[in-house]
Design a protein around this motif. Sequence first.
Motif, PDB file in Angstrom:
ATOM      1  N   PRO A 194       7.659  11.622  65.800  1.00 29.11           N
ATOM      2  CA  PRO A 194       8.392  12.439  64.999  1.00 29.11           C
ATOM      3  C   PRO A 194       9.122  13.623  65.777  1.00 29.11           C
ATOM      4  CG  PRO A 194       6.227  11.894  64.028  1.00 29.11           C
ATOM      5  CD  PRO A 194       6.236  11.313  65.432  1.00 29.11           C
ATOM      6  N   ALA A 195      10.264  14.024  65.340  1.00 28.81           N
ATOM      7  CA  ALA A 195      10.663  15.311  65.947  1.00 28.81           C
ATOM      8  C   ALA A 195      10.146  16.504  65.537  1.00 28.81           C
ATOM      9  CB  ALA A 195      12.171  15.496  65.754  1.00 28.81           C
ATOM     10  N   SER A 196       9.736  17.472  66.129  1.00 32.32           N
ATOM     11  CA  SER A 196       9.265  18.731  65.804  1.00 32.32           C
ATOM     12  C   SER A 196       9.961  19.359  64.833  1.00 32.32           C
ATOM     13  CB  SER A 196       9.066  19.680  66.920  1.00 32.32           C
ATOM     14  OG  SER A 196       9.998  20.233  67.386  1.00 32.32           O
ATOM     15  N   PHE A 197       9.518  20.218  63.861  1.00 36.70           N
ATOM     16  CA  PHE A 197      10.144  21.036  62.972  1.00 36.70           C
ATOM     17  C   PHE A 197      10.963  22.087  63.503  1.00 36.70           C
ATOM     18  CE2 PHE A 197       7.562  19.112  59.546  1.00 36.70           C
ATOM     19  CZ  PHE A 197       8.618  18.611  58.913  1.00 36.70           C
ATOM     20  N   GLU A 198      10.210  22.537  64.830  1.00 32.33           N
ATOM     21  CA  GLU A 198      11.082  23.528  65.675  1.00 32.33           C
ATOM     22  C   GLU A 198      12.455  23.262  65.904  1.00 32.33           C
ATOM     23  OE1 GLU A 198       7.063  24.443  65.304  1.00 32.33           O
ATOM     24  OE2 GLU A 198       7.897  22.618  65.828  1.00 32.33           O
ATOM     25  N   ARG A 199      12.198  21.864  66.771  1.00 29.09           N
ATOM     26  CA  ARG A 199      13.341  21.365  67.151  1.00 29.09           C
ATOM     27  C   ARG A 199      14.597  21.214  66.194  1.00 29.09           C
ATOM     28  NH1 ARG A 199      16.334  21.997  71.520  1.00 29.09           N
ATOM     29  NH2 ARG A 199      17.820  20.089  71.825  1.00 29.09           N
ATOM     30  N   LEU A 200      14.152  20.585  64.892  1.00 27.12           N
ATOM     31  CA  LEU A 200      15.116  20.313  63.701  1.00 27.12           C
ATOM     32  C   LEU A 200      15.719  21.524  63.225  1.00 27.12           C
ATOM     33  CD1 LEU A 200      12.939  17.671  61.582  1.00 27.12           C
ATOM     34  CD2 LEU A 200      14.802  17.467  63.108  1.00 27.12           C
ATOM     35  N   ASP A 201      14.857  22.650  63.375  1.00 23.51           N
ATOM     36  CA  ASP A 201      15.371  23.906  62.979  1.00 23.51           C
ATOM     37  C   ASP A 201      16.376  24.558  64.171  1.00 23.51           C
ATOM     38  OD1 ASP A 201      14.883  26.604  61.202  1.00 23.51           O
ATOM     39  OD2 ASP A 201      14.511  27.294  62.839  1.00 23.51           O
ATOM     40  N   GLU A 222      20.491  20.710  56.011  1.00 19.77           N
ATOM     41  CA  GLU A 222      19.128  21.039  55.645  1.00 19.77           C
ATOM     42  C   GLU A 222      18.093  19.996  56.397  1.00 19.77           C
ATOM     43  OE1 GLU A 222      19.052  20.304  51.391  1.00 19.77           O
ATOM     44  OE2 GLU A 222      18.583  18.289  51.793  1.00 19.77           O
ATOM     45  N   ILE A 223      16.844  20.558  56.468  1.00 18.76           N
ATOM     46  CA  ILE A 223      16.013  19.758  57.028  1.00 18.76           C
ATOM     47  C   ILE A 223      14.922  18.875  56.006  1.00 18.76           C
ATOM     48  CG2 ILE A 223      13.821  19.719  58.514  1.00 18.76           C
ATOM     49  CD1 ILE A 223      15.109  22.375  59.828  1.00 18.76           C
ATOM     50  N   LEU A 224      14.792  17.840  56.100  1.00 12.46           N
ATOM     51  CA  LEU A 224      13.983  16.964  55.099  1.00 12.46           C
ATOM     52  C   LEU A 224      12.610  17.463  55.266  1.00 12.46           C
ATOM     53  CD1 LEU A 224      15.588  13.575  54.863  1.00 12.46           C
ATOM     54  CD2 LEU A 224      15.950  15.465  53.173  1.00 12.46           C
ATOM     55  N   GLY A 225      11.789  17.864  53.965  1.00 13.65           N
ATOM     56  CA  GLY A 225      10.465  18.284  54.220  1.00 13.65           C
ATOM     57  C   GLY A 225       9.465  17.300  53.611  1.00 13.65           C
ATOM     58  N   LYS A 226       8.512  17.688  52.974  1.00 15.94           N
ATOM     59  CA  LYS A 226       7.570  16.849  52.278  1.00 15.94           C
ATOM     60  C   LYS A 226       7.753  16.656  50.958  1.00 15.94           C
ATOM     61  CE  LYS A 226       3.267  17.622  55.347  1.00 15.94           C
ATOM     62  NZ  LYS A 226       3.080  16.045  55.600  1.00 15.94           N
ATOM     63  N   PHE A 227       7.361  15.441  50.481  1.00 17.29           N
ATOM     64  CA  PHE A 227       7.589  15.379  49.032  1.00 17.29           C
ATOM     65  C   PHE A 227       6.611  16.304  48.186  1.00 17.29           C
ATOM     66  CE2 PHE A 227       6.331  13.243  45.374  1.00 17.29           C
ATOM     67  CZ  PHE A 227       7.430  12.891  44.596  1.00 17.29           C
ATOM     68  N   HIS A 228       7.298  16.628  47.065  1.00 12.59           N
ATOM     69  CA  HIS A 228       6.183  17.490  46.144  1.00 12.59           C
ATOM     70  C   HIS A 228       6.886  17.420  44.643  1.00 12.59           C
ATOM     71  CE1 HIS A 228       3.421  20.454  44.807  1.00 12.59           C
ATOM     72  NE2 HIS A 228       4.391  21.137  44.315  1.00 12.59           N
ATOM     73  N   ILE A 229       5.958  17.162  43.814  1.00 14.13           N
ATOM     74  CA  ILE A 229       6.236  17.415  42.576  1.00 14.13           C
ATOM     75  C   ILE A 229       5.039  18.143  41.623  1.00 14.13           C
ATOM     76  CG2 ILE A 229       7.993  15.565  42.126  1.00 14.13           C
ATOM     77  CD1 ILE A 229       5.738  13.929  40.810  1.00 14.13           C
ATOM     78  N   PHE A 288      19.204  11.018  61.796  1.00 15.63           N
ATOM     79  CA  PHE A 288      17.760  10.784  62.203  1.00 15.63           C
ATOM     80  C   PHE A 288      17.365  11.416  63.738  1.00 15.63           C
ATOM     81  CE2 PHE A 288      13.892   8.918  63.553  1.00 15.63           C
ATOM     82  CZ  PHE A 288      13.273   8.657  62.493  1.00 15.63           C
ATOM     83  N   ILE A 289      17.004  12.405  63.708  1.00 11.57           N
ATOM     84  CA  ILE A 289      16.695  13.044  65.166  1.00 11.57           C
ATOM     85  C   ILE A 289      15.529  12.403  65.803  1.00 11.57           C
ATOM     86  CG2 ILE A 289      16.112  15.242  66.356  1.00 11.57           C
ATOM     87  CD1 ILE A 289      19.075  14.963  65.141  1.00 11.57           C
ATOM     88  N   ILE A 290      15.786  11.780  66.987  1.00 13.60           N
ATOM     89  CA  ILE A 290      14.729  11.631  68.065  1.00 13.60           C
ATOM     90  C   ILE A 290      14.776  12.508  68.994  1.00 13.60           C
ATOM     91  CG2 ILE A 290      13.861   9.453  69.430  1.00 13.60           C
ATOM     92  CD1 ILE A 290      15.243   7.786  67.704  1.00 13.60           C
ATOM     93  N   GLU A 291      13.986  13.320  69.506  1.00  8.86           N
ATOM     94  CA  GLU A 291      13.917  14.233  70.704  1.00  8.86           C
ATOM     95  C   GLU A 291      14.214  13.698  71.953  1.00  8.86           C
ATOM     96  OE1 GLU A 291      11.474  17.925  70.653  1.00  8.86           O
ATOM     97  OE2 GLU A 291      10.645  17.253  68.648  1.00  8.86           O
ATOM     98  N   GLY A 292      14.825  14.188  72.694  1.00 13.03           N
ATOM     99  CA  GLY A 292      15.299  13.385  73.998  1.00 13.03           C
ATOM    100  C   GLY A 292      16.340  12.464  73.974  1.00 13.03           C
ATOM    101  N   ILE A 293      16.750  12.036  72.792  1.00 17.56           N
ATOM    102  CA  ILE A 293      17.869  10.845  72.727  1.00 17.56           C
ATOM    103  C   ILE A 293      19.082  11.344  72.065  1.00 17.56           C
ATOM    104  CG2 ILE A 293      18.262   8.642  71.606  1.00 17.56           C
ATOM    105  CD1 ILE A 293      16.102   8.493  73.578  1.00 17.56           C
ATOM    106  N   ASN A 294      18.941  11.970  70.800  1.00 16.73           N
ATOM    107  CA  ASN A 294      20.372  12.548  70.333  1.00 16.73           C
ATOM    108  C   ASN A 294      20.241  13.886  69.734  1.00 16.73           C
ATOM    109  OD1 ASN A 294      18.421  12.148  68.302  1.00 16.73           O
ATOM    110  ND2 ASN A 294      19.818  11.416  66.664  1.00 16.73           N
ATOM    111  N   ASP A 295      19.463  14.672  70.593  1.00 13.23           N
ATOM    112  CA  ASP A 295      19.267  15.968  70.205  1.00 13.23           C
ATOM    113  C   ASP A 295      19.850  17.204  71.302  1.00 13.23           C
ATOM    114  OD1 ASP A 295      17.220  15.490  71.797  1.00 13.23           O
ATOM    115  OD2 ASP A 295      15.910  16.997  70.833  1.00 13.23           O
ATOM    116  N   SER A 296      20.584  16.560  72.491  1.00 11.99           N
ATOM    117  CA  SER A 296      21.183  17.401  73.439  1.00 11.99           C
ATOM    118  C   SER A 296      22.445  18.023  73.007  1.00 11.99           C
ATOM    119  CB  SER A 296      21.583  16.592  74.563  1.00 11.99           C
ATOM    120  OG  SER A 296      22.588  15.790  74.313  1.00 11.99           O
TER     121      SER A 296
END
Length: 276
Positions: free
Chosen positions: A215-222, A237-244, A172-180
């Motif tokens: 929420p972390a930005s998708f740019e940061r997750l990428d 992989e990056i978890l996205g939105k649910f879809h069926i 679980f990514i929190i920008e500024g905490i565990n993404d350095s």
Amino acid sequence: MYKYLFGPVPSRRLGISLGLDLVAPKTCNMNCVFCECGVTQELTTERKSYIDVEEAKKEIKDILKTVKPDCITFSGDGEPTLSSDLGEMINWIKDNTDVNVVVITNSGLLHDKKVRDEIKRADIVIPTLNSAIELTMKKINRPKASISLKEIEEGIKALGEEFTGKIYLETFIIEGINDSEEELNALYSFLKDVKYTKLQLNRLDRPGTEKWVQPASFERLDFIKKYLEEKGLHDVEILGKFHIAEQEKIEKNDELVENMKSKRVYSEEELNAIYK
């Protein structure tokens, strides 16, 4: 009346997931800052029985007459491995239904061989590792004092060596905490020797326990995905939105939906994505 089942939940990684909660509300061995279920009320590492096992089995038999989920997921608003009934329930589902079993865990008790043995028949285990640096892990997860990063890492590594199903390892990514870069290098150094199926980067999707968690930005997750892949980790992989598809949506069981909404907040968009 359903006491232990909820949903089915629109899961971004599991599809139509029927939730099964085996512990008392807000009972956990951690008090994570991002938890969508709210503040932990009972912080404990003691495993015990919280449910009427036979009643839980009856609920599952009843709901499967009308609902065909992609999986039954042991989750809820507590840590499922705290339940001493976990192994019995997994074995019963595997022996009496054709539904896949998923266990979502914060990894705090995976160092216990008994716990790993109890979940060995699950189809998918989703363990969490939010940081491979002790101070950061404790800042994010706020675990019971007796839980250490060393134990968490030992448990995840042992699971990879023993478990024959799929392991979707979550960070679980929190920008500024565990993404350095320091954090990502530490994560790589540990995970390069761990067996897993996927490494899934997650972000806040619903309101968390602490308002400062955003929420972390998708740019940061990428960026994180590419960084870890370039270092040598596989299947990030990056978890996205649910879809069926519209034709796969299911009928709503009001009681199960209310059980689900009592555990965390769901938007109308999420509910409309799964229910007719």
